[in-house]
Design an enzyme around this catalytic site. Structure first.
Site, PDB file in Angstrom:
ATOM      1  N   SER A 184       0.834  -1.194   0.000  1.00  0.00           N
ATOM      2  CA  SER A 184       0.000   0.000   0.000  1.00  0.00           C
ATOM      3  C   SER A 184       0.878   1.258   0.000  1.00  0.00           C
ATOM      4  O   SER A 184       1.685   1.439  -0.910  1.00  0.00           O
ATOM      5  CB  SER A 184      -0.967  -0.045   1.184  1.00  0.00           C
ATOM      6  OG  SER A 184      -2.032   0.867   0.998  1.00  0.00           O
ATOM      7  N   ASP A 285      -9.236  -5.202  -5.246  1.00  0.00           N
ATOM      8  CA  ASP A 285      -8.638  -3.993  -4.690  1.00  0.00           C
ATOM      9  C   ASP A 285      -9.084  -2.790  -5.524  1.00  0.00           C
ATOM     10  O   ASP A 285      -8.804  -2.743  -6.732  1.00  0.00           O
ATOM     11  CB  ASP A 285      -7.116  -4.116  -4.707  1.00  0.00           C
ATOM     12  CG  ASP A 285      -6.414  -2.970  -3.996  1.00  0.00           C
ATOM     13  OD1 ASP A 285      -7.063  -1.949  -3.704  1.00  0.00           O
ATOM     14  OD2 ASP A 285      -5.204  -3.104  -3.734  1.00  0.00           O
ATOM     15  N   HIS A 315      -7.754  -5.654  -0.763  1.00  0.00           N
ATOM     16  CA  HIS A 315      -6.575  -4.929  -0.288  1.00  0.00           C
ATOM     17  C   HIS A 315      -6.100  -5.486   1.055  1.00  0.00           C
ATOM     18  O   HIS A 315      -6.897  -5.770   1.937  1.00  0.00           O
ATOM     19  CB  HIS A 315      -6.910  -3.435  -0.146  1.00  0.00           C
ATOM     20  CG  HIS A 315      -5.705  -2.555  -0.064  1.00  0.00           C
ATOM     21  ND1 HIS A 315      -4.947  -2.238  -1.167  1.00  0.00           N
ATOM     22  CD2 HIS A 315      -5.128  -1.925   0.982  1.00  0.00           C
ATOM     23  CE1 HIS A 315      -3.959  -1.445  -0.809  1.00  0.00           C
ATOM     24  NE2 HIS A 315      -4.037  -1.240   0.486  1.00  0.00           N
TER      25      HIS A 315
END
Length: 341
Positions: A184, A285, A315
């Protein structure tokens, strides 16, 4: 290394992500707490976050074949990293172990290197690859805005390159085989620190690759994945990501080159010795379109890049060992690092 992309390995996507119920509950709790911590004036309630951010200390005794310790670089800015050293027979008998410099996720605003889940995932990388993992505790926004996080990451590389700091890592840790990894926001950091490293000179350290796990990129455009997939993802929504970008880089639009890395104001990396990069993407995601744009931009820029997709997850799935695909991701990272050592 074989590239797994949409043409060569079409993912068989289910109607919704396959997430164990316990993981769903955890993700829902994390989402609720992070939303509650955001104040209207743009600040963050750190006291509230401290209650729910479970941290763990380092452990000098091997646990599941890995021991750990903390190293402080600059107490004034709370810059430190946690070292994970594998202690199994393969690691001990290896003449050279790669180093993974790892940057945690959290939208540049949340979490830390000693967060329980990140401590556990770094242990898995150290044991499975095997490798010496250096997990960086960088400064957080909005208290510390861009480029503080990139400065912290790059300073760790300089620290590792300095011979006077020998002895902090084991003797067989090889700084000439250093990989920058993160998930991320940490994936965004890994890219930009690698770019800065490719523009700099080191005495010993060599960045051998970038591991971008569901990297956090964005732009002014609203992609199809952002609009359609946020209903499936407990962590990522347009409202949350917009708030995080404003906290990280106030006064700029989302086409700034550190956000929209492959966008209209993208840096030209075609002449840089940018390292091979693996981009790891989940089908559910909401950020996946930006991640695929990043992969395509690397290829267009003439860089070695690999795209690996996981069809039935969202995610941050890899943090949870109960999710079957998390084991596959660890294996894919291992294969990439071993190929490029």
């Amino acid at each position: 290394m074989e590239t797994k992309n949409e043409v060569q390995n079409p993912p068989q996507i289910k109607p919704k992500p396959s997430i164990p119920w316990r993981t769903r509950i955890t993700l829902s709790l994390v989402s609720a707490v992070t939303d509650a911590s955001r104040r209207q004036n743009g600040t963050v309630n750190r006291r509230l976050l401290k209650i729910f951010n479970i941290t763990v200390p380092p452990n000098g005794n091997p646990v599941n074949g890995v021991k750990s310790s903390d190293v402080t670089l600059d107490p004034a800015r709370n810059l430190w990293f946690r070292v994970f050293i594998p202690t199994g027979d393969e690691a001990r008998n290896s003449a050279s172990l790669p180093i993974i410099v790892f940057f945690h996720g959290g939208g540049f605003v949340y979490l830390s290197a000693d967060t329980k889940e990140y401590d556990a995932v770094c242990r898995r990388f150290a044991r499975k690859v095997p490798a010496v993992v250096v997990s960086v505790n960088y400064r957080l926004a909005p208290e510390h805005r861009y480029p503080a996080q990139y400065d912290d990451g790059f300073d760790v590389l300089r620290f590792l390159d300095d011979e006077k700091n020998d002895g902090i890592l084991p003797e067989n840790a090889d700084v000439s085989h250093c990989f920058l990894a993160g998930d991320s926001a940490g994936g965004n950091l890994a890219h930009h620190v690698a770019k800065r490293a490719s523009e700099s000179s080191f005495r010993r350290l060599k960045v051998g690759g970038v591991v971008a796990i569901q990297p956090f990129f964005g732009g002014e455009e609203r992609t199809e994945a952002e609009e359609k997939l946020q209903k499936f993802d407990h962590l990522i929504s347009v409202a949350r990501t917009d708030w995080m970008w404003k906290s990280f880089l106030p006064g700029e639009d989302r086409d700034h080159q550190v956000i929209n890395v492959s966008g209209p104001r993208a840096a030209d990396i075609s002449k840089l010795d940018f390292p091979p990069t693996i981009v790891l993407v989940a089908a559910f995601d909401p950020l996946k379109d930006w991640q695929k744009k990043y992969y395509n931009w690397l290829k267009t820029s003439g860089k070695e890049a690999y795209l690996v997709q996981y069809p039935n997850v969202a995610h941050a799935f890899y943090i949870f060992p109960e999710v079957p695909e998390s084991k596959q991701l660890i294996q894919d990272v291992k294969d990439f690092i071993r190929t490029h050592c």
